[in-house]
Design a protein around this motif. Structure first.
Motif, short mmCIF file in Angstrom:
data_model
loop_
_atom_site.label_atom_id
_atom_site.label_comp_id
_atom_site.label_asym_id
_atom_site.label_seq_id
_atom_site.Cartn_x
_atom_site.Cartn_y
_atom_site.Cartn_z
N LEU A 1 0.79 -1.23 0.00
CA LEU A 1 0.00 0.00 0.00
C LEU A 1 0.83 1.28 0.00
CD1 LEU A 1 -3.17 -0.58 2.20
CD2 LEU A 1 -2.75 -1.15 -0.19
N PRO A 2 1.89 1.39 0.81
CA PRO A 2 2.62 2.67 0.83
C PRO A 2 3.28 3.03 -0.50
CG PRO A 2 3.11 1.41 2.80
CD PRO A 2 2.38 0.49 1.87
N LEU A 3 3.54 2.06 -1.37
CA LEU A 3 4.27 2.32 -2.60
C LEU A 3 3.37 2.40 -3.83
CD1 LEU A 3 7.42 0.07 -2.06
CD2 LEU A 3 6.97 2.40 -1.27
N ILE B 1 -2.88 -7.10 1.73
CA ILE B 1 -2.18 -5.81 1.73
C ILE B 1 -1.05 -5.84 2.76
CG2 ILE B 1 -4.10 -4.43 0.86
CD1 ILE B 1 -4.87 -3.81 3.75
N ALA B 2 0.00 -5.04 2.48
CA ALA B 2 1.16 -5.03 3.37
C ALA B 2 1.88 -3.70 3.26
CB ALA B 2 2.11 -6.17 3.01
N SER B 3 2.81 -3.48 4.18
CA SER B 3 3.65 -2.28 4.12
C SER B 3 4.97 -2.55 3.42
CB SER B 3 3.91 -1.75 5.54
OG SER B 3 4.60 -2.71 6.31
N GLY B 4 5.21 -3.81 3.05
CA GLY B 4 6.44 -4.17 2.33
C GLY B 4 7.51 -4.69 3.26
N ASP B 5 8.29 -5.65 2.76
CA ASP B 5 9.35 -6.25 3.58
C ASP B 5 10.74 -6.01 2.99
OD1 ASP B 5 9.15 -7.88 1.37
OD2 ASP B 5 8.56 -9.68 2.48
N ARG B 6 10.84 -5.05 2.06
CA ARG B 6 12.13 -4.76 1.41
C ARG B 6 12.41 -3.26 1.50
NH1 ARG B 6 11.57 -9.33 -3.36
NH2 ARG B 6 10.03 -10.52 -2.19
N PRO B 7 13.04 -2.84 2.60
CA PRO B 7 13.26 -1.40 2.82
C PRO B 7 13.98 -0.70 1.68
CG PRO B 7 13.77 -2.65 4.80
CD PRO B 7 13.53 -3.66 3.72
N ILE B 8 14.80 -1.43 0.93
CA ILE B 8 15.58 -0.82 -0.14
C ILE B 8 14.70 -0.24 -1.25
CG2 ILE B 8 15.83 -2.90 -1.56
CD1 ILE B 8 18.79 -2.12 -1.94
N ASP C 1 -2.94 5.44 6.12
CA ASP C 1 -3.50 6.51 5.29
C ASP C 1 -4.04 5.94 3.98
OD1 ASP C 1 -4.22 9.09 4.59
OD2 ASP C 1 -2.24 9.60 3.81
N SER C 2 -3.24 5.07 3.34
CA SER C 2 -3.68 4.44 2.10
C SER C 2 -4.90 3.56 2.34
CB SER C 2 -2.55 3.61 1.50
OG SER C 2 -2.97 2.94 0.34
N PHE C 3 -4.90 2.82 3.42
CA PHE C 3 -6.01 1.92 3.75
C PHE C 3 -7.32 2.68 3.83
CE2 PHE C 3 -8.81 -0.24 6.71
CZ PHE C 3 -8.69 -1.59 6.39
N PHE C 4 -7.33 3.77 4.58
CA PHE C 4 -8.58 4.51 4.77
C PHE C 4 -8.98 5.30 3.52
CE2 PHE C 4 -7.38 4.10 9.38
CZ PHE C 4 -8.42 3.24 9.70
N TYR C 5 -7.99 5.74 2.75
CA TYR C 5 -8.29 6.42 1.49
C TYR C 5 -8.94 5.42 0.52
CZ TYR C 5 -7.51 10.10 -2.05
OH TYR C 5 -7.66 11.10 -3.00
N ILE C 6 -8.41 4.21 0.47
CA ILE C 6 -9.01 3.17 -0.36
C ILE C 6 -10.46 2.92 0.03
CG2 ILE C 6 -8.98 0.65 -0.77
CD1 ILE C 6 -5.90 0.87 -0.81
N LYS C 7 -10.72 2.82 1.33
CA LYS C 7 -12.08 2.63 1.80
C LYS C 7 -12.99 3.76 1.32
CE LYS C 7 -11.85 -1.03 4.65
NZ LYS C 7 -12.73 -2.22 4.55
N ALA C 8 -12.50 5.00 1.43
CA ALA C 8 -13.30 6.15 1.02
C ALA C 8 -13.55 6.15 -0.48
CB ALA C 8 -12.61 7.44 1.45
#
Length: 307
Positions: free
Chosen positions: A93-95, A120-127, A145-152
């Protein structure tokens, strides 16, 4: 029956497969005959096919997923299958911008006859974060933020102000419309508390753990659900499997899973079911046999025990 209810039923376990449907060394698969194997999995009674969101190949991580964009490849496989659920495991979601995410979700739900499940995830590859000009330190906030925007955005003429992704003032609408609920399953913790996941998600996607740890995790999940007055939400997990030709072979450890014969695999899955696991996503990457052989044998000898 919805795709979600086909794979997630209280006190029952179902089986799915994650792409690549392939046994391979190194991070990059060949991606051959995937359409044929997807159709075969559907015929054999597997309940879901799962697609990963891996923007970059990080050689140190050792896993580039199915190479193709998850939405594009999901559409491709959708056109080669009929009813099997199509899941993301998981969209980072963040990317990704929430508008594009919802546009893809709604489009695929309509075109696939409502077969999409959203992990959905925040990712496991910081690079990967610098490539998107995103601050790794903010990934928990970006995820929410992405989660709730998607809901809206899934509503009509949305009115929502996002901290990171923009805002809509109710004067524009996102098309196509899909008014049924798309299940959203949080992978791991994605920077969130278990109470938050229990309250806001439609289920929890987790990782293979030893039985003692799994029992503890399941107890924590039940307690979190009780806090938000939810009787049940599904718990799903991944599992790496290498299927031996000897059905009676005892298990030996591999990364995030085991190699064994079908007898132990069935017993292992039955124990997971007894602990409350509702869906297991099998990964064949470390197989010593071809994916075609393993899918056929699991489908013929294992899947019927969980159908």
């Amino acid at each position: 029956m919805s795709a979600f209810s086909q794979i997630a039923t209280k006190s029952k376990l179902t089986l799915g497969l994650v792409f690549p449907l392939e046994a391979y060394g190194g991070p990059i698969p060949q991606m051959k005959a995937q359409e044929k194997l997807a159709k075969r999995a559907e015929e054999l009674g597997f309940k879901a096919l799962w697609f990963r969101d891996v923007p970059f190949n990080d050689p140190k991580f050792g896993d580039a997923g199915q190479l193709f964009d998850p939405w594009v490849y999901m559409t491709h496989i959708m056109n080669h299958t009929k009813k099997i659920a199509l899941g993301s495991a998981s969209i980072i979601l963040p990317l990704r911008h929430p508008v594009h995410t919802v546009k893809s979700i709604n489009s695929l739900q309509i075109l696939s006859n409502e077969r999409v499940i959203l992990g959905i995830a925040s990712g496991d590859r910081p690079i990967e974060y610098p490539a998107f000009d995103k601050d790794l330190e903010n990934r928990s906030d970006l995820f929410r933020d992405s989660f709730f925007y998607i809901k809206a955005l899934q509503g009509d003429f949305p009115h929502y102000t996002s901290k990171y992704y923009g805002k809509t003032n109710g004067g524009i609408d996102l098309l196509p419309k899909y008014h049924n609920k798309t299940p959203m399953l949080v992978t791991g913790h994605s920077g969130q508390s278990l109470d938050w996941i229990a309250e806001h998600s439609d289920g929890w996607l987790y990782y293979p753990r030893d039985f003692r740890t799994l029992q503890l995790v399941m107890q924590q999940w039940k307690e979190a659900l009780n806090k938000v007055e939810k009787d049940w939400k599904p718990f799903m997990q991944s599992l790496y499997v290498d299927l031996a030709t000897d059905a009676k072979m005892s298990p030996t450890s591999i990364h995030l899973g085991f190699k064994s014969g079908t007898e132990y695999l069935i017993a292992h899955l039955k124990l997971l079911e007894s602990y409350g696991v509702n869906h297991v996503i099998l990964n064949l990457k470390y197989g010593s046999r071809t994916a075609e052989e393993m899918i056929a044998e699991i489908g013929e000898k294992v899947v019927p025990n969980f159908s």
